[in-house]
Design a protein around this motif. Structure first.
Motif, PDB file in Angstrom:
ATOM      1  N   THR A 152      -5.944  52.268  -1.826  1.00 61.37           N
ATOM      2  CA  THR A 152      -6.616  52.076  -3.114  1.00 61.37           C
ATOM      3  C   THR A 152      -6.229  50.734  -3.717  1.00 61.37           C
ATOM      4  O   THR A 152      -7.055  50.042  -4.320  1.00 61.37           O
ATOM      5  N   LEU A 153      -4.973  50.335  -3.570  1.00 65.45           N
ATOM      6  CA  LEU A 153      -4.493  49.075  -4.123  1.00 65.45           C
ATOM      7  C   LEU A 153      -4.850  47.886  -3.240  1.00 65.45           C
ATOM      8  O   LEU A 153      -5.096  46.791  -3.727  1.00 65.45           O
ATOM      9  N   ASN A 154      -4.818  48.082  -1.927  1.00 68.61           N
ATOM     10  CA  ASN A 154      -5.134  47.022  -0.962  1.00 68.61           C
ATOM     11  C   ASN A 154      -4.327  45.740  -1.199  1.00 68.61           C
ATOM     12  O   ASN A 154      -4.877  44.640  -1.226  1.00 68.61           O
ATOM     13  N   ILE A 155      -3.015  45.904  -1.382  1.00 69.80           N
ATOM     14  CA  ILE A 155      -2.138  44.753  -1.586  1.00 69.80           C
ATOM     15  C   ILE A 155      -1.954  44.032  -0.254  1.00 69.80           C
ATOM     16  O   ILE A 155      -1.650  44.660   0.759  1.00 69.80           O
ATOM     17  N   GLN A 156      -2.121  42.728  -0.278  1.00 68.31           N
ATOM     18  CA  GLN A 156      -1.935  41.905   0.918  1.00 68.31           C
ATOM     19  C   GLN A 156      -0.535  41.290   0.866  1.00 68.31           C
ATOM     20  O   GLN A 156      -0.329  40.265   0.229  1.00 68.31           O
ATOM     21  N   TRP A 157       0.424  41.935   1.505  1.00 70.69           N
ATOM     22  CA  TRP A 157       1.782  41.403   1.556  1.00 70.69           C
ATOM     23  C   TRP A 157       1.797  40.213   2.504  1.00 70.69           C
ATOM     24  O   TRP A 157       1.103  40.208   3.529  1.00 70.69           O
ATOM     25  N   PRO A 158       2.583  39.191   2.220  1.00 75.64           N
ATOM     26  CA  PRO A 158       2.559  37.974   3.038  1.00 75.64           C
ATOM     27  C   PRO A 158       3.072  38.150   4.460  1.00 75.64           C
ATOM     28  O   PRO A 158       2.646  37.431   5.362  1.00 75.64           O
ATOM     29  N   LEU A 159       3.989  39.101   4.664  1.00 74.80           N
ATOM     30  CA  LEU A 159       4.591  39.312   5.983  1.00 74.80           C
ATOM     31  C   LEU A 159       4.467  40.775   6.394  1.00 74.80           C
ATOM     32  O   LEU A 159       4.346  41.651   5.531  1.00 74.80           O
ATOM     33  N   PRO A 160       4.546  41.053   7.683  1.00 73.64           N
ATOM     34  CA  PRO A 160       4.643  42.452   8.087  1.00 73.64           C
ATOM     35  C   PRO A 160       5.920  43.066   7.475  1.00 73.64           C
ATOM     36  O   PRO A 160       6.937  42.391   7.360  1.00 73.64           O
ATOM     37  N   VAL A 161       5.828  44.318   7.065  1.00 72.68           N
ATOM     38  CA  VAL A 161       6.990  45.005   6.493  1.00 72.68           C
ATOM     39  C   VAL A 161       7.922  45.386   7.636  1.00 72.68           C
ATOM     40  O   VAL A 161       7.538  46.107   8.553  1.00 72.68           O
ATOM     41  N   THR A 162       9.154  44.867   7.576  1.00 76.04           N
ATOM     42  CA  THR A 162      10.127  45.128   8.638  1.00 76.04           C
ATOM     43  C   THR A 162      11.154  46.181   8.254  1.00 76.04           C
ATOM     44  O   THR A 162      11.628  46.916   9.103  1.00 76.04           O
ATOM     45  N   THR A 163      11.503  46.242   6.964  1.00 80.26           N
ATOM     46  CA  THR A 163      12.487  47.200   6.482  1.00 80.26           C
ATOM     47  C   THR A 163      12.040  47.707   5.122  1.00 80.26           C
ATOM     48  O   THR A 163      11.645  46.910   4.265  1.00 80.26           O
ATOM     49  N   ILE A 164      12.102  49.031   4.947  1.00 82.37           N
ATOM     50  CA  ILE A 164      11.741  49.658   3.679  1.00 82.37           C
ATOM     51  C   ILE A 164      12.488  50.985   3.608  1.00 82.37           C
ATOM     52  O   ILE A 164      12.754  51.609   4.644  1.00 82.37           O
ATOM     53  N   SER A 165      12.827  51.423   2.405  1.00 80.56           N
ATOM     54  CA  SER A 165      13.580  52.674   2.258  1.00 80.56           C
ATOM     55  C   SER A 165      12.689  53.873   2.546  1.00 80.56           C
ATOM     56  O   SER A 165      11.465  53.814   2.389  1.00 80.56           O
ATOM     57  N   GLU A 166      13.334  54.965   2.934  1.00 81.56           N
ATOM     58  CA  GLU A 166      12.622  56.222   3.147  1.00 81.56           C
ATOM     59  C   GLU A 166      11.917  56.655   1.871  1.00 81.56           C
ATOM     60  O   GLU A 166      10.794  57.135   1.894  1.00 81.56           O
ATOM     61  N   LYS A 167      12.604  56.487   0.753  1.00 80.69           N
ATOM     62  CA  LYS A 167      12.029  56.874  -0.542  1.00 80.69           C
ATOM     63  C   LYS A 167      10.732  56.115  -0.797  1.00 80.69           C
ATOM     64  O   LYS A 167       9.753  56.700  -1.256  1.00 80.69           O
ATOM     65  N   ASP A 168      10.710  54.817  -0.492  1.00 85.40           N
ATOM     66  CA  ASP A 168       9.521  54.022  -0.780  1.00 85.40           C
ATOM     67  C   ASP A 168       8.354  54.313   0.153  1.00 85.40           C
ATOM     68  O   ASP A 168       7.201  54.037  -0.200  1.00 85.40           O
ATOM     69  N   THR A 169       8.612  54.862   1.314  1.00 88.21           N
ATOM     70  CA  THR A 169       7.506  55.256   2.197  1.00 88.21           C
ATOM     71  C   THR A 169       7.010  56.664   1.887  1.00 88.21           C
ATOM     72  O   THR A 169       5.971  57.073   2.388  1.00 88.21           O
ATOM     73  N   ALA A 170       7.747  57.408   1.046  1.00 89.32           N
ATOM     74  CA  ALA A 170       7.404  58.802   0.756  1.00 89.32           C
ATOM     75  C   ALA A 170       6.594  58.990  -0.528  1.00 89.32           C
ATOM     76  O   ALA A 170       6.154  60.108  -0.808  1.00 89.32           O
ATOM     77  N   TRP A 171       6.387  57.923  -1.310  1.00 93.91           N
ATOM     78  CA  TRP A 171       5.594  58.090  -2.529  1.00 93.91           C
ATOM     79  C   TRP A 171       4.190  58.570  -2.154  1.00 93.91           C
ATOM     80  O   TRP A 171       3.661  58.220  -1.096  1.00 93.91           O
ATOM     81  N   SER A 172       3.559  59.331  -3.027  1.00 97.47           N
ATOM     82  CA  SER A 172       2.199  59.821  -2.783  1.00 97.47           C
ATOM     83  C   SER A 172       1.195  58.690  -2.902  1.00 97.47           C
ATOM     84  O   SER A 172       1.428  57.699  -3.598  1.00 97.47           O
ATOM     85  N   LEU A 173       0.056  58.863  -2.237  1.00 95.76           N
ATOM     86  CA  LEU A 173      -1.033  57.902  -2.370  1.00 95.76           C
ATOM     87  C   LEU A 173      -1.732  58.116  -3.712  1.00 95.76           C
ATOM     88  O   LEU A 173      -1.732  59.229  -4.261  1.00 95.76           O
ATOM     89  N   LEU A 174      -2.340  57.079  -4.247  1.00 91.44           N
ATOM     90  CA  LEU A 174      -2.968  57.157  -5.566  1.00 91.44           C
ATOM     91  C   LEU A 174      -4.005  58.284  -5.705  1.00 91.44           C
ATOM     92  O   LEU A 174      -4.017  58.949  -6.738  1.00 91.44           O
ATOM     93  N   PRO A 175      -4.878  58.527  -4.720  1.00 89.63           N
ATOM     94  CA  PRO A 175      -5.807  59.633  -4.915  1.00 89.63           C
ATOM     95  C   PRO A 175      -5.117  60.970  -5.215  1.00 89.63           C
ATOM     96  O   PRO A 175      -5.686  61.822  -5.890  1.00 89.63           O
ATOM     97  N   ASP A 176      -3.884  61.122  -4.755  1.00 97.49           N
ATOM     98  CA  ASP A 176      -3.140  62.357  -5.036  1.00 97.49           C
ATOM     99  C   ASP A 176      -2.490  62.334  -6.418  1.00 97.49           C
ATOM    100  O   ASP A 176      -2.092  63.379  -6.935  1.00 97.49           O
ATOM    101  N   LEU A 177      -2.364  61.159  -7.012  1.00 99.86           N
ATOM    102  CA  LEU A 177      -1.700  61.013  -8.306  1.00 99.86           C
ATOM    103  C   LEU A 177      -2.657  60.975  -9.480  1.00 99.86           C
ATOM    104  O   LEU A 177      -2.282  61.295 -10.598  1.00 99.86           O
ATOM    105  N   ILE A 178      -3.898  60.557  -9.258  1.00101.16           N
ATOM    106  CA  ILE A 178      -4.856  60.364 -10.335  1.00101.16           C
ATOM    107  C   ILE A 178      -5.659  61.644 -10.536  1.00101.16           C
ATOM    108  O   ILE A 178      -6.328  62.111  -9.615  1.00101.16           O
ATOM    109  N   PRO A 179      -5.582  62.216 -11.753  1.00 97.29           N
ATOM    110  CA  PRO A 179      -6.364  63.437 -12.020  1.00 97.29           C
ATOM    111  C   PRO A 179      -7.867  63.147 -11.931  1.00 97.29           C
ATOM    112  O   PRO A 179      -8.322  62.083 -12.328  1.00 97.29           O
ATOM    113  N   THR A 180      -8.616  64.101 -11.411  1.00102.35           N
ATOM    114  CA  THR A 180     -10.076  63.923 -11.303  1.00102.35           C
ATOM    115  C   THR A 180     -10.805  64.793 -12.276  1.00102.35           C
ATOM    116  O   THR A 180     -10.296  65.698 -12.845  1.00102.35           O
TER     117      THR A 180
END
Length: 180
Positions: A152-180
């Protein structure tokens, strides 16, 4: 300090107003009165540092909700980082829009992030370091996050992601967070 607007209302890139002589230069890096005169919330409750061993490391996207919503002020003090800010204010005309900027030890830019904006950054160099101030204490029950790769955000990070915390990969996607 020189306060520069960005496409997201309230998010500012702050340049140093350097006074130089044969010794080098002097510049004010932060001043609560100057922040207040520009309508910004002062950020002086906690100061934090973050070190990243390898380029490609990604931290975020994080924010806190009321009653502990926090404003942040970031600088990169070693190497370079690419910072992204996402507007999480549902009533905003720029809701879910994002803005990115490179902060580095060389360009000495600062980034002011108001309350209710998610923030994350990626190390562009090995051994990068960030220094930042926040307006509220870390409150785990008020912490929220977004996935760095949310389509949904389509952020273009400058480099491939090489290291990220488990917590940061576990956040829900926006469609699951935004009430409909």
């Amino acid at each position: 300090m020189i306060f520069n607007k960005t496409p997201l209302p309230g998010v500012l890139v702050i340049s140093l107003d350097q006074r130089g002589d044969d010794r080098g230069f002097f510049a004010r890096a932060y001043c609560a009165q100057e922040f207040e005169s520009h309508g910004l919330k002062p950020v002086g409750v906690q100061c934090n540092m973050a070190s990243n061993f390898s380029k490609g490391t990604l931290r975020g996207l994080h924010y806190q909700v009321p009653p502990a919503a926090e404003a942040k002020f970031f600088r990169c003090i070693r190497g370079a980082n690419y910072h992204v800010v996402v507007d999480m204010r549902p009533d905003s005309s720029t809701y879910l829009e994002h803005f990115g900027v490179e902060l580095s030890a060389d360009n000495r830019l600062g980034l002011y992030i108001p309350e209710m904006f998610a923030h994350g950054y990626q190390a562009l160099t090995d051994e990068s370091e960030a220094f930042y101030m926040v307006s509220e204490y870390y409150t785990p029950g008020c912490e929220r996050g977004l996935r760095y790769d949310d389509p949904t955000l389509n952020i273009q990070w400058p480099l491939p992601v090489t290291t990220i915390s488990e917590k940061d990969t576990a956040w829900s996607l926006l469609p699951d967070l935004i009430p409909t």
